[in-house]
Scaffold this active site. Structure first.
Site, PDB file in Angstrom:
ATOM      1  N   SER B  51       0.677  -1.268   0.061  1.00  0.00           N
ATOM      2  CA  SER B  51      -0.018  -0.092  -0.057  1.00  0.00           C
ATOM      3  C   SER B  51       0.947   1.188   0.010  1.00  0.00           C
ATOM      4  O   SER B  51       1.855   1.227   0.657  1.00  0.00           O
ATOM      5  CB  SER B  51      -0.839  -0.001   1.302  1.00  0.00           C
ATOM      6  OG  SER B  51      -1.784   0.986   1.004  1.00  0.00           O
ATOM      7  N   GLU B  52       0.470   2.161  -0.710  1.00  0.00           N
ATOM      8  CA  GLU B  52       1.373   3.472  -0.880  1.00  0.00           C
ATOM      9  C   GLU B  52       1.663   4.089   0.164  1.00  0.00           C
ATOM     10  O   GLU B  52       2.574   5.135   0.180  1.00  0.00           O
ATOM     11  CB  GLU B  52       0.782   4.363  -2.093  1.00  0.00           C
ATOM     12  CG  GLU B  52      -0.637   4.818  -1.715  1.00  0.00           C
ATOM     13  CD  GLU B  52      -1.282   5.626  -2.876  1.00  0.00           C
ATOM     14  OE1 GLU B  52      -0.923   5.608  -4.092  1.00  0.00           O
ATOM     15  OE2 GLU B  52      -2.098   6.670  -2.519  1.00  0.00           O
TER      16      GLU B  52
END
Lengths: 223, 229
Positions: B51-52
């Site tokens: 997840s960024e």
């Protein structure tokens, strides 16, 4: 004896000047120094440039600064997040400027400043509207776009634990931009949930070494 | 002759994309429909989701009542961490994205061109500010970019185009497109249909697609399990 703790919110943000570039850590509503943003609102500095992933939520913190007309420019990747009505009103009334930067480029530009570098070439945005007007260079057959370093006058940070020197650890995904912004500002101010004894944090687990931190405001785990 | 076919629903599209995620793959899922693919990885396969916002080892949605306010995903929804999962700061999260460390990035899209150009960041609606988030970083960084999207827009017009009309996110990056009608590979020799829903013909699919389609020699029917829409 080094002790970077300050007496209260006013002392934490004392000296922030009009026109300052303020790095505001956080992603969505997580990892944001809400108390420091409220303190900055009380402190009065205006004509601010804010660097943040989003553009404020509701009418607290950054959104409250925008609603009070204190923000001249927002550098962010994604303003349309949560209740961003404060930003939207100002944007539509053209009372603030938006510089849209891809999320990974914002963080790397701050990293470049922190590392003493004059910028970098990246393939992100090449051949797109966001590269218009920027210097480009072909590297190994791939078009790259030059990105300048991004420096903060002030960083407003949130961590879970600090010691009196300012060594920090964070809480899960609340880490996000905090360690990068801590390194990229002249004055890095952190709001922490908890103070611990110097030497009690595992040196292998400290995320932000104390050299990057100037002031610590202890607020407890309020939200 | 009339053709009758049934488009996939969104969960079936996510299911199809998930079948291609291999054991040991590190994968970023875009916000929206791509996120659903995490639920449909075949049993027994270990796939690690990134997840960024600084998570490697993203888990499923938390059970109601166990949400942690400091643990959210890129879509800002509450999430969990699997065993072995770790956190990192934003610059390292995007180093993983940009530096070709991720095996697959599965993204949503408005339009994809014959050359694999991707448009997924702005519809240029002048009444709203633009937002790019991590879209441009994701489109250049992963070893393979795959897209999941409806085959046509809400007026039935093609979204797979000779050239994108909306501003580009990145040129020439998309390798595979999962739509509600077909699975299509983008190659130097053009677009190849790997799978089509039952009842679909190449002629009908071509009517809904701007650039020329070719049918792969080993094409198959696209037959996901039944799922509530």
């Amino acid at each position: 004896m080094i002790d970077k703790r300050v007496a209260g919110p006013a002392e934490a943000v004392a000296g922030v000047k009009d026109g300052a570039t303020v790095l505001v850590a956080g992603f969505g509503t997580v990892g944001i120094a809400d108390d420091l943003l409220e303190a900055l609102h009380e402190q009065g500095a205006t004509n601010l440039t804010i660097v943040h992933n989003n553009a404020g939520n509701g009418d607290v913190g950054l959104a409250r600064l925008i609603n009070s007309g204190r923000v001249a420019k927002v550098i962010c990747s994604y303003p349309r997040s949560g209740d961003y009505s404060a930003f939207l009103n100002a944007y539509r009334n053209k009372t603030l400027e938006l510089e849209l930067v891809p999320q990974g480029i914002i963080s790397e530009r701050m990293h470049a400043h922190a590392a003493g570098l004059g910028g970098f070439f990246s393939p992100v945005t090449a051949h797109t509207k966001l590269a218009e007007g920027k210097e480009t260079r072909e590297i190994d057959g791939v078009l790259h776009v030059f990105e300048k370093p991004l420096k903060g006058d002030v960083a407003l940070l949130r961590a879970m634990k600090a010691d009196r020197w300012g060594n920090l650890i964070y809480n899960q995904s609340a880490r996000n931009f905090n360690p990068i912004m801590a390194m990229a500002a002249d004055l890095s101010i952190v709001q922490v949930d908890e103070m611990v004894e110097l030497g009690s944090m595992d040196p292998e687990a400290v995320v932000t070494p104390s050299i990057f931190i100037d002031r610590i405001l202890v607020v407890g785990a309020t939200s | 002759m009339t053709t009758t076919y049934k488009p996939l629903n969104r969960d079936q599209m996510a299911w199809r994309a998930a079948q291609d995620l291999q054991e040991g793959a590190y994968v970023n899922l875009g916000i929206g429909m791509p996120t659903r693919a995490a639920s449909y990885v075949p049993d027994g396969r270990e796939v690690i989701f990134h997840s960024e916002n600084g998570i490697l080892g993203l888990g499923p949605k938390p059970e109601p009542g166990t949400e942690d306010e400091n643990l959210i995903d890129a879509g800002k929804n509450y999430t969990t961490l699997i065993k072995g999962g770790v956190f990192m700061h934003h610059a390292d999260a995007f180093l993983m994205i940009r530096g070709k460390h991720l095996d697959v990035s599965l993204l949503g899209a408005f339009e994809v061109s014959e050359a694999g150009d991707l448009a997924n960041w702005t519809t240029e609606d002048p009444s709203f500010p633009p937002g790019v988030g991590g879209a441009m970083d994701l489109a250049v960084g992963a070893k393979e970019i795959r897209v999941i999207m409806d085959h046509t827009d809400k007026n039935g017009k093609p979204r797979i185009l000779n050239k994108c009309r909306l501003p580009l996110t990145a040129p020439g990056c998309v390798k595979r497109i999962y739509t509600n009608l077909a699975v299509i590979d983008v190659t130097a020799q053009g677009l190849f249909v790997r799978e089509m829903v039952e009842g679909m013909t190449l002629e009908k699919l071509q009517e809904l697609t701007e650039p020329k389609l070719q049918l792969a020699n080993d094409w198959r029917a696209l037959t996901p399990p039944a799922m509530a829409a």
